[in-house]
Design a protein around this motif. Structure first.
Motif, PDB file in Angstrom:
ATOM      1  N   LYS A 167      40.939  40.996 -34.428  1.00  8.67           N
ATOM      2  CA  LYS A 167      41.000  41.519 -34.906  1.00  8.67           C
ATOM      3  C   LYS A 167      40.726  42.927 -33.007  1.00  8.67           C
ATOM      4  N   VAL A 168      40.735  43.704 -33.185  1.00 12.91           N
ATOM      5  CA  VAL A 168      40.383  44.573 -30.999  1.00 12.91           C
ATOM      6  C   VAL A 168      39.730  46.008 -31.322  1.00 12.91           C
ATOM      7  N   ILE A 169      39.135  46.583 -30.260  1.00 10.11           N
ATOM      8  CA  ILE A 169      38.806  47.648 -29.687  1.00 10.11           C
ATOM      9  C   ILE A 169      38.933  47.619 -29.090  1.00 10.11           C
ATOM     10  N   LEU A 170      40.056  48.515 -28.764  1.00  5.13           N
ATOM     11  CA  LEU A 170      40.478  49.475 -27.304  1.00  5.13           C
ATOM     12  C   LEU A 170      39.518  50.419 -26.958  1.00  5.13           C
ATOM     13  N   ALA A 222      27.394  50.798 -24.256  1.00  5.31           N
ATOM     14  CA  ALA A 222      26.354  50.419 -25.076  1.00  5.31           C
ATOM     15  C   ALA A 222      26.430  51.437 -25.625  1.00  5.31           C
ATOM     16  N   ASP A 223      26.051  52.882 -25.536  1.00  2.00           N
ATOM     17  CA  ASP A 223      26.197  53.791 -26.952  1.00  2.00           C
ATOM     18  C   ASP A 223      27.238  54.494 -27.667  1.00  2.00           C
ATOM     19  N   LEU A 224      28.091  54.427 -26.520  1.00  2.00           N
ATOM     20  CA  LEU A 224      29.738  54.674 -27.897  1.00  2.00           C
ATOM     21  C   LEU A 224      29.547  53.717 -28.680  1.00  2.00           C
ATOM     22  N   LEU A 225      29.721  52.034 -28.402  1.00  2.00           N
ATOM     23  CA  LEU A 225      29.402  51.070 -29.522  1.00  2.00           C
ATOM     24  C   LEU A 225      28.499  51.705 -30.819  1.00  2.00           C
ATOM     25  N   GLN A 260      41.019  52.240 -31.983  1.00  2.00           N
ATOM     26  CA  GLN A 260      40.545  52.731 -30.501  1.00  2.00           C
ATOM     27  C   GLN A 260      39.751  53.891 -30.327  1.00  2.00           C
ATOM     28  N   LEU A 261      38.632  54.045 -29.656  1.00  2.00           N
ATOM     29  CA  LEU A 261      37.712  54.078 -29.088  1.00  2.00           C
ATOM     30  C   LEU A 261      37.385  55.840 -28.354  1.00  2.00           C
TER      31      LEU A 261
END
Length: 111
Positions: free
Chosen positions: A70-73, A85-88, A109-110
């Motif tokens: 899976k992908v986090i874009l 890091a804060d966003l995650l 997507q973030l």
């Protein structure tokens, strides 16, 4: 869930994310920087990683091949590692829920 952090993101994220995503690594630290995206995809698939990237080519691979991996874009533009890091950290529960193995979602997507 462990992340394979793409080369367009700092290797420093590995340390910052270990508590949230134990076992995470970065392609540079694994000697994969000269590999094609498809080779990084296959490495992530074979070793149980979720790919963390800013490279839309991984979105295309996700649409074409499905998952795993899976992908986090990240669609945030260039941010300092601490902000990534804060966003995650802020979205950790959503990431774990949305990209759970039984989930049919291939890419998150973030922004």
């Amino acid at each position: 869930m462990k992340l394979l952090i793409d080369q367009n993101l700092s290797y420093r994220l590995v340390k910052q994310l270990q508590e949230l995503f134990p076992g995470s690594e970065q392609v540079r630290r694994l000697g994969l920087t000269d590999r094609r995206d498809s080779a990084i995809w296959e490495y992530a698939q074979q070793h149980g990683f979720v790919i963390l990237t800013q490279d839309e080519d991984f979105l295309d691979l996700s649409l074409l091949r499905g998952s795993p991996p899976k992908v986090i874009l990240l669609r945030t533009g260039n941010l300092p590692s601490a902000q990534v890091a804060d966003l995650l950290r802020t979205h950790q529960m959503m990431i774990y829920t949305t990209l759970a193995p039984e989930s049919e979602v291939h890419c998150l997507q973030l922004a």
